[in-house]
Scaffold this active site. Structure first.
Site, mmCIF file in Angstrom:
data_model
loop_
_atom_site.group_PDB
_atom_site.id
_atom_site.type_symbol
_atom_site.label_atom_id
_atom_site.label_comp_id
_atom_site.label_asym_id
_atom_site.label_seq_id
_atom_site.Cartn_x
_atom_site.Cartn_y
_atom_site.Cartn_z
ATOM 1 N N HIS A 1 15.103 -0.406 4.707
ATOM 2 C CA HIS A 1 14.808 -0.593 6.043
ATOM 3 C C HIS A 1 14.768 -1.997 6.477
ATOM 4 O O HIS A 1 15.106 -2.830 5.899
ATOM 5 C CB HIS A 1 13.456 0.011 6.280
ATOM 6 N N HIS B 1 9.410 4.702 6.593
ATOM 7 C CA HIS B 1 9.873 3.915 7.624
ATOM 8 C C HIS B 1 11.296 3.696 7.202
ATOM 9 O O HIS B 1 11.588 3.283 6.313
ATOM 10 C CB HIS B 1 9.380 2.845 8.269
ATOM 11 N N HIS C 1 12.185 -8.974 8.127
ATOM 12 C CA HIS C 1 12.881 -8.975 6.998
ATOM 13 C C HIS C 1 13.689 -7.603 6.779
ATOM 14 O O HIS C 1 13.635 -6.602 7.485
ATOM 15 C CB HIS C 1 11.630 -8.747 5.776
ATOM 16 N N TYR D 1 7.675 -10.107 -0.717
ATOM 17 C CA TYR D 1 8.485 -10.819 0.229
ATOM 18 C C TYR D 1 8.940 -12.232 -0.309
ATOM 19 O O TYR D 1 8.423 -12.879 -0.705
ATOM 20 C CB TYR D 1 7.854 -10.944 1.623
ATOM 21 N N GLU E 1 12.554 -8.196 1.381
ATOM 22 C CA GLU E 1 11.532 -7.557 0.706
ATOM 23 C C GLU E 1 11.935 -6.577 -0.259
ATOM 24 O O GLU E 1 13.109 -5.993 -0.227
ATOM 25 C CB GLU E 1 10.629 -6.572 1.673
HETATM 26 C C1 M3P Z 1 6.313 -3.094 5.361
HETATM 27 C C2 M3P Z 1 6.494 -2.102 4.603
HETATM 28 C C3 M3P Z 1 2.839 -4.982 8.138
HETATM 29 C C4 M3P Z 1 3.145 -4.254 7.062
HETATM 30 C C5 M3P Z 1 4.572 -4.099 6.860
HETATM 31 C C6 M3P Z 1 4.858 -3.238 6.012
HETATM 32 C C7 M3P Z 1 3.464 -5.409 9.571
HETATM 33 O O1 M3P Z 1 7.180 -4.004 5.683
HETATM 34 O O2 M3P Z 1 7.873 -2.129 4.140
HETATM 35 O O3 M3P Z 1 5.946 -1.162 4.448
HETATM 36 O O4 M3P Z 1 1.456 -5.417 8.078
HETATM 37 FE FE FE Z 2 9.168 -3.582 4.821
#
Ligand code: M3P
Ligand code: FE
Length: 311
Positions: free
Chosen positions: A154, A203, A218, A259, A269
């Site tokens: 993603h 996601h 990312h 990250y 990530e």
């Molecule tokens: C991710 C993910 C936030 C979380 C981001 C989450 C914006 O990047 O891959 O689950 O708190």
């Molecule tokens: Fe993510």
């Protein structure tokens, strides 16, 4: 769940400042498979368990960031149907001829309300994951070099007017929203983060509200389990890679994550975990006061770089 229409994230083209340095980085440290260079000088990669020819494309440029993101659709009929719907929604679309990207068919491109270029395509050469289709072993040599994610999973994109993106993705492209983050109470709790899927993942794409259009927070690559996340952290340390967030758990989506920055400053990530939502699930909400726990569950810290640094 029947999957028609939009199937999955297919490719992402990244701008890099030093192509050869980044080529080595994505091949040897991230552990993607180098699929060669095209006539424009762009470098193509796939993750070892992906079956189509490419998923990450690097382009030499003066600034880092994302050129475009492409999602694969079921077939040519789905591509035509989705293009008509996107036009009816009010966005202009452009057809990019087959072959403009290596081993990739015709693409339908349009600009999202957040400013990002988004593409749909139906064809990309099936090269397989190297394990064969009859009695395959569970993994092969490409699964051990570097971090070796299984796939491009993603991306998280920053830009203005994510409410319009939500409408486009949920009402036109067939996605559903899995989780969301709300803004402050004083501001009336507008949605400032939305996590959307076209399949059965937490996601396939996510957006955060941000004044500047077209930004990349990312690009994310999938790992098999938490052990592999810790192994990825070791590999980042061994290679003295600049790490943004060391191994932790996201509250949002329950991902187990790291990250880090590539040599050009693009954040990537590597993660595992999450869960498997269905379209009838109700949306999970993170309130602004708990956003820190959404990002970094054990500490609840809202890391400044997470919100501030994008390419
Ligand atoms: C991710 C993910 C936030 C979380 C981001 C989450 C914006 O990047 O891959 O689950 O708190
Ligand atoms: Fe993510």
């Amino acid at each position: 769940m029947a999957m028609t229409g939009v199937l999955r994230p297919g490719h992402l083209q990244l701008r890099v400042l030093d192509l050869e340095e980044c080529r080595k980085f994505y091949r040897d440290v991230v552990g993607l498979v180098d699929m060669g260079t095209d006539a424009q000088g762009r470098v193509y990669f796939k993750a070892w368990d992906e079956r189509d020819h490419n998923s990450l494309i690097l382009r030499q440029a003066d600034t880092a960031g994302v050129d475009f993101v492409g999602f694969k659709v079921l077939d040519a009929a789905a591509l035509n149907e989705l293009e008509a719907k996107v036009r009816a929604f009010g966005l202009a679309t452009e057809r990019i001829p087959a072959g403009e990207m290596s081993e990739t068919g015709e693409r339908v491109r349009f600009q999202l309300p957040t400013g990002h270029l988004f593409e749909l395509y139906a064809e990309k050469k099936k090269v397989g994951n190297g394990l064969g289709l009859v009695n395959p072993p569970p993994w092969g040599k490409d699964a051990e070099r570097g971090i070796a994610p299984t796939r491009f999973d993603h991306c998280l994109l920053y830009g203005p007017n994510i409410a319009a993106n939500k409408k486009l993705f949920t009402e036109v492209l067939g996605f559903f929203m899995v989780e969301r983050i709300l803004g402050p109470k004083e501001a009336g709790e507008p949605e400032i983060g939305i996590f959307l899927t076209c399949g059965h993942k937490t996601h396939d794409i996510a957006f955060v509200e941000h004044p500047e259009p077209g930004k990349l927070q990312h690009v994310s690559f999938r790992l098999l389990n938490w052990d592999r996340v810790q192994r990825a952290a070791d590999i980042l340390g061994m290679n003295r890679v600049s790490v943004d967030l060391s191994p932790t758990r996201h509250g949002v989506t329950r991902g187990e994550t790291i990250y880090a920055w590539d040599p050009s400053g693009n954040r990537f990530e590597t993660f595992s975990g999450g869960y498997e939502p269905y379209p009838d699930y109700e949306v999970i909400t993170w309130t602004f006061d708990e956003f820190g726990y959404g990002l970094d569950y054990p500490t609840g810290k809202l890391h400044d770089s997470f919100l501030g640094v994008v390419t």
